[in-house]
Enzyme design. Sequence first.
Site, PDB file in Angstrom:
ATOM      1  N   HIS A 168      38.066  49.678  33.529  1.00  0.00           N
ATOM      2  CA  HIS A 168      38.758  49.101  34.676  1.00  0.00           C
ATOM      3  C   HIS A 168      40.095  48.520  34.270  1.00  0.00           C
ATOM      4  O   HIS A 168      40.473  48.519  33.087  1.00  0.00           O
ATOM      5  CB  HIS A 168      37.897  48.020  35.350  1.00  0.00           C
ATOM      6  CG  HIS A 168      37.524  46.871  34.464  1.00  0.00           C
ATOM      7  ND1 HIS A 168      38.446  46.005  33.902  1.00  0.00           N
ATOM      8  CD2 HIS A 168      36.313  46.417  34.043  1.00  0.00           C
ATOM      9  CE1 HIS A 168      37.843  45.085  33.193  1.00  0.00           C
ATOM     10  NE2 HIS A 168      36.532  45.313  33.243  1.00  0.00           N
ATOM     11  N   CYS A 176      33.143  45.542  28.802  1.00  0.00           N
ATOM     12  CA  CYS A 176      33.797  46.724  29.372  1.00  0.00           C
ATOM     13  C   CYS A 176      34.955  47.178  28.491  1.00  0.00           C
ATOM     14  O   CYS A 176      35.291  46.546  27.492  1.00  0.00           O
ATOM     15  CB  CYS A 176      34.315  46.408  30.777  1.00  0.00           C
ATOM     16  SG  CYS A 176      33.022  45.918  31.957  1.00  0.00           S
TER      17      CYS A 176
END
Length: 423
Positions: A168, A176
């Site tokens: 992202h 992430c």
Amino acid sequence: MVFRRLMNTPAGLLLGNSGLSGRKAARLGAALMIAGVLAACQADEFTAGPNKAQQPVSASIKRKMNDLNMSSTSPIMIRIFKEESALEVWKQTRTGKYQLLDEFEICKWSGKLGPKFKEGDRQAPEGFYEITPALMNPNSSYHLAFNLGYPNSYDRSHGRTGSHLMVHGACSSRGCYAMTDEQVQDIYALARDSFKGGQRSFQVQAFPFRMTPENMARHRDSEHMEFWKMLKTGYDHFEITQTPPQISVCEKKYVFDATTLVEGVPFRASAKCPDYQVSPSIATAVASKQRRDNEKYQQLAARFDARDERQKRWEERSNRLAEALGGGEDDTNPAVATAETAAPDVQPAAETATPAVPAEAAPAAQRRPGSAVETAFAPQDQSGGGSVGSFFKRWVPFGPKASEEGAGVGPIETEVVPDTKPN
């Protein structure tokens, strides 16, 4: 620039032309200045408009696709390398093979080298993941995102847990792979367009590092080595074929480009592998590459082991010398005690002349923290021939300045007691 923008705003004009008192004007100006500075700190000051999920790829990416003979809607594949903080986007050319379209620097990834094991460990995953349209998130709070689909069938077979592991934007990571907003805008658009062209899913291969013999040798003592060797097989399949390998899982391990011998028999992650085969041409090419890589790995591992052994001997000798030189008040003759301690370590030249490790095999950045080469204390008094530094050079048979001392070394001053070498 920020100040100029402020002065062009109605509030800025008000500051310049109104009859506000000096104190009120100063307060208003300070508030506007702080707001301007905070706005300037936003990531890249990048804005894609309200319809960000439908924005086309950047002009530079378009030019690269044209140069590489790629359709805008051809399939893609992504490779991630933690240690190098790199995300590669590969795209299919009109020849059917994949070529590297672009490499993006990962803004942040969390955890350390190694796979993710459980929810909350803040580890970014490693492995092979298939991204479907359902995993795309155009409304992400982190600009744009797609879910990796962790845990996959391999992860579940090992009892691994976790959720919402993404690639992202916003450059913020808790498990992430975080990119800048501008980067993820292009990555998202490339994935979206590949789905428009008919690709049902694209593959993400997440590795700890580029799976070269050099990197494998550097990390040879890792607890994750067996897992990484398995990942390297998939890495090698892609390197050979330039096509994303077909991923299957059985007996709790990945298998690549495998076809079952009995049609309709599936691979089950925790079950025994069915009879299968890999295309002979692929299997032969991969096996040949792995033989070459293993030979180089063995050579490099031996060099690194020899380097580590030399480093260990240096540390042991340095520690003994430091202990002898700083032995305490009870030593009646520190010089004699030091000589007796150091003398047995002096070896013949033939015994100590170990071949040097080439610079590329053992760069300075890879020295272990706290190594004696970096932390061994240096002589403080350079004025007299009877310094502790001169004695240290006499008795240590190696090191960058061991041969610089002349024959006329003065007596050792027993009052000089250097500090104990830090661990």
